[in-house]
Design a protein around this motif. Structure first.
Motif, short mmCIF file in Angstrom:
data_model
loop_
_atom_site.label_atom_id
_atom_site.label_comp_id
_atom_site.label_asym_id
_atom_site.label_seq_id
_atom_site.Cartn_x
_atom_site.Cartn_y
_atom_site.Cartn_z
N UNK A 1 0.44 -1.16 -0.21
CA UNK A 1 0.25 -0.20 0.29
C UNK A 1 1.23 1.46 -0.36
N UNK A 2 2.11 1.21 0.94
CA UNK A 2 3.20 1.83 0.83
C UNK A 2 3.38 2.50 -0.10
N UNK A 3 3.56 1.45 -1.39
CA UNK A 3 4.40 1.92 -2.80
C UNK A 3 3.22 2.86 -3.53
N UNK A 4 1.61 1.66 -3.55
CA UNK A 4 0.76 2.40 -4.23
C UNK A 4 -0.07 4.09 -4.10
N UNK A 5 1.07 4.36 -2.59
CA UNK A 5 0.67 5.25 -2.12
C UNK A 5 1.55 6.71 -2.54
#
Length: 278
Positions: A195-199
């Motif tokens: 999720x951090x990468x998508x953010x």
């Protein structure tokens, strides 16, 4: 004084002859063995090598993977080398020439050779995974979706499975993979990183949309002119004339391969832009 030799007996003569016969039977010329053991398809292999040498790029000496360009005298260049030759000439502020015959070349004077492109696509090439040979026009499809030895990922890689292996072993691994049986708390750690990468990607898109949402947007048709530095190594850069935007004067400056000590000795090309307020 005269020397006398002892007469040789018939027994000694026969033993010498037998030893010579044995020696002659034992020794076999290596050249004859190599000629007899040549494979039947040796000529075919040599023909492929000869065709590869004729149809290869005159710069990198490799068979082209896509478009093939030729000068007015017919010397061949792959698309990558052709682009580098034009870029190098532009970097030196010189006229681009063919590396074989030195005739002038440009985007308008050089033409594509479709016959060579089709011939190269039919030549065999080795798969990087299974080492089998396939025509070049079908090799990419084989390596991406057909080869049983290609490297594949586990379908549970999104929840943290690090397995990488041949495609034919994927099903057996997925049946025994332990990641589907992990607890929710263990899987959450992997999902947080995902999720951090998508953010971070979302923030990039949001910044672009914010810029497009401004009330005042100025459009200018800017032309960059080439200049050269006066140092020992002449560097090529581009600069625009002044233009007005947001009630200020601006200049756009572009540098060519600024991270290289001598750009003329490197095949890498990158352009960095600066917007300078005047």
């Amino acid at each position: 004084m005269s020397e006398t030799q002892a007469p040789t007996t018939s027994t000694e003569t026969s033993s010498v002859v037998e030893n010579l016969d044995k020696h002659e039977d034992f020794v076999e010329p290596d050249a004859k063995k190599r000629k007899i053991s040549k494979p039947a398809d040796d000529k075919t292999h040599k023909l492929e090598d000869r065709l590869g040498g004729i149809l290869c790029c005159a710069v990198c000496l490799d068979l082209p993977r896509a478009a093939v360009y030729q000068c007015s005298n017919g010397h061949l260049m792959c698309a990558g080398c052709f682009t580098h030759i034009l870029a190098d000439a532009r970097l030196r502020d010189e006229t681009a020439t063919c590396p074989s015959c030195r005739v002038e070349i440009s985007k308008t004077s050089a033409t594509r050779n479709l016959a060579v492109e089709n011939a190269v696509s039919e030549l065999p090439s080795e798969c990087q995974f299974c080492n089998k040979k396939f025509p070049r026009n079908s090799l990419e499809r084989h390596e991406e979706s057909e080869c049983e030895e290609r490297i594949s990922r586990c379908k549970f890689d999104r929840i943290g499975c690090p397995w990488r292996g041949p495609a034919h072993e994927r099903s057996a691994h997925e049946n025994e993979c332990v990641h589907p049986h992990r607890s929710g708390a263990e899987i959450m750690e992997t999902l947080k990183a995902y999720d951090q990468k998508l953010l971070e990607e979302r923030k990039l898109y949001d910044s672009i949309f914010d810029l497009l949402g401004y009330e005042k947007i100025s459009f200018n048709d800017v032309q960059l002119k080439p200049y050269r530095t006066d140092g020992f190594v002449h560097r090529l850069f581009y600069e625009s004339s002044r233009f007005t935007a947001f009630s200020n004067q601006w200049v756009i400056k572009a540098g060519i391969t600024n991270n290289q000590k001598d750009p003329t000795q490197c095949s890498e090309r990158d352009i960095s832009y600066q917007v300078i307020g005047k």
